[in-house]
Design a protein around this motif. Structure first.
Motif, PDB file in Angstrom:
ATOM      1  N   GLY A  39      52.888  73.587  11.933  1.00  0.00           N
ATOM      2  CA  GLY A  39      53.178  73.542  13.358  1.00  0.00           C
ATOM      3  C   GLY A  39      54.560  74.040  13.724  1.00  0.00           C
ATOM      4  N   VAL A  40      55.165  74.853  12.851  1.00  0.00           N
ATOM      5  CA  VAL A  40      56.497  75.408  13.096  1.00  0.00           C
ATOM      6  C   VAL A  40      56.355  76.876  13.491  1.00  0.00           C
ATOM      7  CG1 VAL A  40      58.768  75.891  12.104  1.00  0.00           C
ATOM      8  CG2 VAL A  40      57.514  73.823  11.419  1.00  0.00           C
ATOM      9  N   ARG A  41      57.021  77.268  14.572  1.00  0.00           N
ATOM     10  CA  ARG A  41      57.009  78.666  15.009  1.00  0.00           C
ATOM     11  C   ARG A  41      58.109  79.435  14.281  1.00  0.00           C
ATOM     12  NH1 ARG A  41      56.947  75.765  19.748  1.00  0.00           N
ATOM     13  NH2 ARG A  41      59.083  76.396  20.234  1.00  0.00           N
ATOM     14  N   LEU A  42      57.856  80.713  14.026  1.00  0.00           N
ATOM     15  CA  LEU A  42      58.841  81.558  13.351  1.00  0.00           C
ATOM     16  C   LEU A  42      59.168  82.753  14.231  1.00  0.00           C
ATOM     17  CD1 LEU A  42      60.542  82.287  10.859  1.00  0.00           C
ATOM     18  CD2 LEU A  42      58.532  83.493   9.953  1.00  0.00           C
ATOM     19  N   LEU A  43      60.455  82.927  14.512  1.00  0.00           N
ATOM     20  CA  LEU A  43      60.945  84.065  15.282  1.00  0.00           C
ATOM     21  C   LEU A  43      61.650  85.041  14.350  1.00  0.00           C
ATOM     22  CD1 LEU A  43      61.768  85.447  18.056  1.00  0.00           C
ATOM     23  CD2 LEU A  43      63.866  84.085  17.896  1.00  0.00           C
ATOM     24  N   PHE A  44      61.296  86.312  14.431  1.00  0.00           N
ATOM     25  CA  PHE A  44      62.061  87.374  13.787  1.00  0.00           C
ATOM     26  C   PHE A  44      62.974  87.971  14.848  1.00  0.00           C
ATOM     27  CE2 PHE A  44      58.663  86.940  10.798  1.00  0.00           C
ATOM     28  CZ  PHE A  44      59.154  87.380   9.577  1.00  0.00           C
ATOM     29  N   PHE A  45      64.293  87.927  14.595  1.00  0.00           N
ATOM     30  CA  PHE A  45      65.234  88.451  15.591  1.00  0.00           C
ATOM     31  C   PHE A  45      66.092  89.543  14.960  1.00  0.00           C
ATOM     32  CE2 PHE A  45      68.666  88.806  18.579  1.00  0.00           C
ATOM     33  CZ  PHE A  45      68.020  88.644  19.794  1.00  0.00           C
ATOM     34  N   PHE A  46      66.175  90.677  15.667  1.00  0.00           N
ATOM     35  CA  PHE A  46      66.827  91.863  15.137  1.00  0.00           C
ATOM     36  C   PHE A  46      68.068  92.237  15.952  1.00  0.00           C
ATOM     37  CE2 PHE A  46      62.392  91.955  13.993  1.00  0.00           C
ATOM     38  CZ  PHE A  46      62.397  92.368  12.671  1.00  0.00           C
ATOM     39  N   HIS A  47      69.165  92.491  15.241  1.00  0.00           N
ATOM     40  CA  HIS A  47      70.397  93.052  15.807  1.00  0.00           C
ATOM     41  C   HIS A  47      71.157  92.052  16.671  1.00  0.00           C
ATOM     42  CE1 HIS A  47      72.977  96.501  16.418  1.00  0.00           C
ATOM     43  NE2 HIS A  47      72.907  96.415  17.725  1.00  0.00           N
ATOM     44  N   GLY A  48      71.199  90.813  16.250  1.00  0.00           N
ATOM     45  CA  GLY A  48      71.972  89.837  17.008  1.00  0.00           C
ATOM     46  C   GLY A  48      72.934  89.054  16.147  1.00  0.00           C
ATOM     47  N   GLY A  49      73.211  89.548  14.924  1.00  0.00           N
ATOM     48  CA  GLY A  49      73.994  88.762  13.992  1.00  0.00           C
ATOM     49  C   GLY A  49      73.156  87.609  13.459  1.00  0.00           C
ATOM     50  N   ASP A  50      73.803  86.700  12.759  1.00  0.00           N
ATOM     51  CA  ASP A  50      73.090  85.545  12.205  1.00  0.00           C
ATOM     52  C   ASP A  50      73.348  84.267  12.996  1.00  0.00           C
ATOM     53  OD1 ASP A  50      71.833  86.883  10.031  1.00  0.00           O
ATOM     54  OD2 ASP A  50      73.717  86.841   8.918  1.00  0.00           O
ATOM     55  N   GLN A  60      65.865  74.701  19.984  1.00  0.00           N
ATOM     56  CA  GLN A  60      64.440  74.657  20.268  1.00  0.00           C
ATOM     57  C   GLN A  60      63.763  73.581  19.419  1.00  0.00           C
ATOM     58  OE1 GLN A  60      62.828  76.541  22.691  1.00  0.00           O
ATOM     59  NE2 GLN A  60      64.907  77.182  23.252  1.00  0.00           N
ATOM     60  N   HIS A  61      62.495  73.363  19.680  1.00  0.00           N
ATOM     61  CA  HIS A  61      61.736  72.336  18.962  1.00  0.00           C
ATOM     62  C   HIS A  61      60.814  72.998  17.950  1.00  0.00           C
ATOM     63  CE1 HIS A  61      59.641  68.595  18.197  1.00  0.00           C
ATOM     64  NE2 HIS A  61      58.481  69.157  18.511  1.00  0.00           N
ATOM     65  N   ASN A  62      60.923  72.575  16.685  1.00  0.00           N
ATOM     66  CA  ASN A  62      60.039  73.071  15.620  1.00  0.00           C
ATOM     67  C   ASN A  62      59.998  74.597  15.566  1.00  0.00           C
ATOM     68  OD1 ASN A  62      59.339  70.588  14.573  1.00  0.00           O
ATOM     69  ND2 ASN A  62      57.540  70.353  15.882  1.00  0.00           N
ATOM     70  N   MET A  63      61.161  75.181  15.364  1.00  0.00           N
ATOM     71  CA  MET A  63      61.256  76.634  15.318  1.00  0.00           C
ATOM     72  C   MET A  63      62.253  77.058  14.250  1.00  0.00           C
ATOM     73  SD  MET A  63      61.547  79.118  18.614  1.00  0.00           S
ATOM     74  CE  MET A  63      60.876  80.775  18.555  1.00  0.00           C
ATOM     75  N   ALA A  64      61.922  78.140  13.540  1.00  0.00           N
ATOM     76  CA  ALA A  64      62.801  78.744  12.546  1.00  0.00           C
ATOM     77  C   ALA A  64      63.004  80.206  12.920  1.00  0.00           C
ATOM     78  CB  ALA A  64      62.193  78.624  11.149  1.00  0.00           C
ATOM     79  N   VAL A  65      63.974  80.856  12.268  1.00  0.00           N
ATOM     80  CA  VAL A  65      64.258  82.245  12.614  1.00  0.00           C
ATOM     81  C   VAL A  65      64.592  83.050  11.363  1.00  0.00           C
ATOM     82  CG1 VAL A  65      66.732  81.831  13.048  1.00  0.00           C
ATOM     83  CG2 VAL A  65      65.594  83.774  14.138  1.00  0.00           C
ATOM     84  N   VAL A  66      64.144  84.295  11.357  1.00  0.00           N
ATOM     85  CA  VAL A  66      64.585  85.283  10.373  1.00  0.00           C
ATOM     86  C   VAL A  66      65.465  86.274  11.118  1.00  0.00           C
ATOM     87  CG1 VAL A  66      63.917  87.152   8.811  1.00  0.00           C
ATOM     88  CG2 VAL A  66      62.555  85.050   8.897  1.00  0.00           C
TER      89      VAL A  66
END
Length: 258
Positions: A39-50, A60-66
């Protein structure tokens, strides 16, 4: 040119607690408060640093990011996914290293990073996996004759086809899609306002003029909503205005998750 009338506040650089796992491409960040394995969402984010996408995700709630950085220019991001299977492989690697089965996959990019989003969505299998897309002041294309016209410019529309499709799916509430654009005029390629105007015309939508504050004291000038589609225009034609929109990421993510 830099406009000095409006403030340009910036988020304070912080390091939110959580796991940081290196991937074959980019870094996976799982906030400390994300403890469940489903139940965890995954966001891929490009060109914004880490740090900035990680900070935004931690709110956010229950969210991870690459987070992925590939240098300057959208071409450097497009090249990352010339192999259409690479995106699926990254998701598999992220799940294996984190032990999380991600429930939904989202894409986000600022400026040149939107080139990666376009390339990923051009793969049918990847397109089907994506629930939400956030394009922050980065939907560009070229001019037909290599330069803008004296009045209305002729823009190359081939690079915009996938945005048209995703937008139509969003309007039908099959996807969620947010595009932001500024008044910056690059000159050598089509501005985000020109591409937004083209997309809205093809969607048979008309922007509504607004005058109100957006995230991080940005000034909204136009807005269009239709189903799961949101297109917002902002004031500003200088570099600080462009960076304002990146620092508005926490606010945009709240819009995206509605």
């Amino acid at each position: 040119m830099v406009e000095h009338t409006r403030e340009h506040p910036r988020l304070t650089k912080t390091t939110p607690a959580g796991q940081r796992l290196p991937l074959e491409l980019g870094t996976l960040f799982v906030p400390q408060r994300v403890t469940q394995k489903h139940g965890v969402r995954l966001l891929f984010f490009f060109h914004g640093g880490d740090w900035l996408p990680q900070l935004a995700i931690s709110r956010q709630h229950n969210m991870a990011v690459v987070t992925v950085q590939a240098g300057a220019g959208s071409g450097s991001y497009t090249k990352l996914f010339t192999d259409p299977g690479r995106f699926s492989t990254l998701i598999t690697e992220a799940e294996a290293k984190s032990g999380i089965t991600f429930s939904e996959i989202d894409l986000g990019g600022w400026s040149a990073g939107c080139g990666a989003l376009r390339q990923i969505l051009n793969d049918p299998a990847s397109y089907d996996r994506i629930h939400r897309v956030l394009c922050i002041d980065g939907v560009h294309t070229g001019y037909v004759n290599g330069k803008p016209g004296p009045l209305e410019s002729q823009i190359e529309t081939g690079n915009l086809d996938v945005w048209l499709r995703f937008g139509r799916d969003a309007m039908a509430n099959k996807k969620r899609f947010i595009i932001t654009h500024s008044e910056i005029f690059p000159g050598t390629f089509a501005s985000t306002t020109e591409t937004a105007d083209y997309l809205l015309h093809e969607w048979s939508l008309k922007p509504h003029p607004v005058v109100r504050w957006g995230p991080m004291k940005t000034q909204m000038l136009s807005e269009v909503k239709s189903g799961g589609l949101l297109v917002v225009g902002f004031a500003g034609n200088s570099a600080p205005d462009h960076v304002d929109q990146l620092h508005s990421l926490p606010g945009y993510l709240t819009w995206l998750m509605k």
